[in-house]
Scaffold this motif. Structure first.
Motif, PDB file in Angstrom:
ATOM      1  N   LEU A 182      -3.537   1.838  -0.666  1.00 41.11           N
ATOM      2  CA  LEU A 182      -3.571   2.197  -2.086  1.00 41.11           C
ATOM      3  C   LEU A 182      -2.592   3.307  -2.435  1.00 41.11           C
ATOM      4  O   LEU A 182      -2.230   3.476  -3.603  1.00 41.11           O
ATOM      5  N   GLU A 183      -2.134   4.048  -1.454  1.00 40.30           N
ATOM      6  CA  GLU A 183      -1.142   5.103  -1.694  1.00 40.30           C
ATOM      7  C   GLU A 183       0.290   4.572  -1.657  1.00 40.30           C
ATOM      8  O   GLU A 183       1.217   5.283  -2.030  1.00 40.30           O
TER       9      GLU A 183
ATOM     10  N   TYR B  62      -8.230  -3.610  -9.066  1.00 40.27           N
ATOM     11  CA  TYR B  62      -8.458  -2.326  -8.400  1.00 40.27           C
ATOM     12  C   TYR B  62      -7.285  -1.990  -7.483  1.00 40.27           C
ATOM     13  O   TYR B  62      -6.880  -0.829  -7.382  1.00 40.27           O
ATOM     14  N   SER B  63      -6.731  -2.992  -6.813  1.00 42.63           N
ATOM     15  CA  SER B  63      -5.604  -2.728  -5.911  1.00 42.63           C
ATOM     16  C   SER B  63      -4.388  -2.204  -6.668  1.00 42.63           C
ATOM     17  O   SER B  63      -3.547  -1.527  -6.099  1.00 42.63           O
TER      18      SER B  63
ATOM     19  N   VAL C   6     -14.158   4.516  -1.905  1.00 40.18           N
ATOM     20  CA  VAL C   6     -14.061   3.070  -1.771  1.00 40.18           C
ATOM     21  C   VAL C   6     -15.381   2.548  -1.222  1.00 40.18           C
ATOM     22  O   VAL C   6     -15.886   3.057  -0.221  1.00 40.18           O
TER      23      VAL C   6
ATOM     24  N   TYR D 194      -8.465   9.498  -7.197  1.00 38.30           N
ATOM     25  CA  TYR D 194      -9.014   8.551  -6.236  1.00 38.30           C
ATOM     26  C   TYR D 194     -10.521   8.666  -6.238  1.00 38.30           C
ATOM     27  O   TYR D 194     -11.086   9.720  -6.439  1.00 38.30           O
TER      28      TYR D 194
ATOM     29  N   TYR E  98      -1.448  -6.328  -0.197  1.00 34.48           N
ATOM     30  CA  TYR E  98      -2.799  -6.695  -0.634  1.00 34.48           C
ATOM     31  C   TYR E  98      -2.949  -8.218  -0.693  1.00 34.48           C
ATOM     32  O   TYR E  98      -3.907  -8.775  -0.171  1.00 34.48           O
TER      33      TYR E  98
ATOM     34  N   ARG F 213       2.513  -2.260  -2.224  1.00 38.50           N
ATOM     35  CA  ARG F 213       1.061  -2.475  -2.198  1.00 38.50           C
ATOM     36  C   ARG F 213       0.721  -3.913  -2.573  1.00 38.50           C
ATOM     37  O   ARG F 213      -0.133  -4.537  -1.958  1.00 38.50           O
TER      38      ARG F 213
ATOM     39  N   VAL G 215      -6.424   1.528  -8.658  1.00 38.51           N
ATOM     40  CA  VAL G 215      -7.176   2.411  -7.778  1.00 38.51           C
ATOM     41  C   VAL G 215      -8.200   3.248  -8.558  1.00 38.51           C
ATOM     42  O   VAL G 215      -8.352   4.436  -8.345  1.00 38.51           O
ATOM     43  N   ASN G 216      -8.881   2.611  -9.489  1.00 40.63           N
ATOM     44  CA  ASN G 216      -9.912   3.277 -10.275  1.00 40.63           C
ATOM     45  C   ASN G 216     -10.879   2.192 -10.744  1.00 40.63           C
ATOM     46  O   ASN G 216     -10.472   1.251 -11.436  1.00 40.63           O
ATOM     47  N   THR G 217     -12.153   2.342 -10.381  1.00 39.98           N
ATOM     48  CA  THR G 217     -13.132   1.295 -10.666  1.00 39.98           C
ATOM     49  C   THR G 217     -13.296   1.046 -12.159  1.00 39.98           C
ATOM     50  O   THR G 217     -13.315  -0.102 -12.604  1.00 39.98           O
TER      51      THR G 217
ATOM     52  N   LYS H  19      -7.142   3.470   1.997  1.00 39.48           N
ATOM     53  CA  LYS H  19      -6.529   4.619   1.318  1.00 39.48           C
ATOM     54  C   LYS H  19      -5.011   4.579   1.492  1.00 39.48           C
ATOM     55  O   LYS H  19      -4.256   4.792   0.536  1.00 39.48           O
TER      56      LYS H  19
END
Length: 178
Positions: free
Chosen positions: A126-127, A34-35, A98, A95, A137, A133, A38-40, A123
């Motif tokens: 993730l941007e 996900y990191s 979360v 997005y 993370y 990132r 950024v989409n489940t 947020k």
């Protein structure tokens, strides 16, 4: 589970080991993917693909590293391959909300404030561009050392440090910190 060599194991033993790996690391791998994306839904698909790769590669696992390190290396490479793929570059991602967790011990007001701060931080992280990132993370959310991040990502320790420092500065700017 750190000292496992799967070579020479029977299929039933590999299945048991694989079940244990999924139980121990499934949620961590999902959060890691996900990191990156950024989409489940995509993170869930990638996680499933990662565990399929893990299952097929498990008989060849030699135990030269921990199972976690080996699995994370598979996951990071798979995520990077996805990010380079046509699908990722051509399909517009959006997005999504979360998920949040609130402790029952907090007052409602503090929980709302903390939740909002956490959302803003997540947020902002993730941007960040993936190259910033990723180390943020792994270092702050997964609590890996600089050395472990360097080993997992295949980049030099000093580069990891520089990217964390630059990402932190970017986060301070985007969150209005000093």
């Amino acid at each position: 589970m750190n000292e496992i060599a799967a070579e020479g194991l029977q299929t039933s033993d590999i299945d048991i080991l694989f079940d244990q790996i999924m139980t121990d690391y499934g949620q961590d791998i999902l959060q890691l993917t996900y990191s990156y994306v950024v989409n489940t839904a995509i993170a869930e698909d990638l996680t499933q693909e990662i565990f399929v790769k893990c299952y097929h590669s498990l008989p060849k696992f030699e135990g030269r590293s921990s199972v976690k390190t080996w699995l994370w290396r598979i996951a990071i490479n798979h995520c990077k391959d996805y990010l380079k793929s046509w699908h990722h570059r051509k399909v517009l991602l959006t997005y999504e909300k979360v998920p949040e967790a609130v402790s029952s011990y907090d007052t409602v007001e503090r929980a709302v404030i903390r939740s909002e701060e956490d959302k803003n931080l997540i947020k902002a992280v993730l941007e960040l561009p993936v190259k910033y990132r990723e180390p943020i993370y792994l270092h702050y959310f997964e609590e890996l050392s600089i050395k472990e991040i360097a080993m997992l990502t295949g980049i030099k320790k000093n580069t990891v440090k520089t990217r964390i420092r630059r990402a932190t500065a970017m986060l301070k700017d985007s969150l209005g910190g000093s």
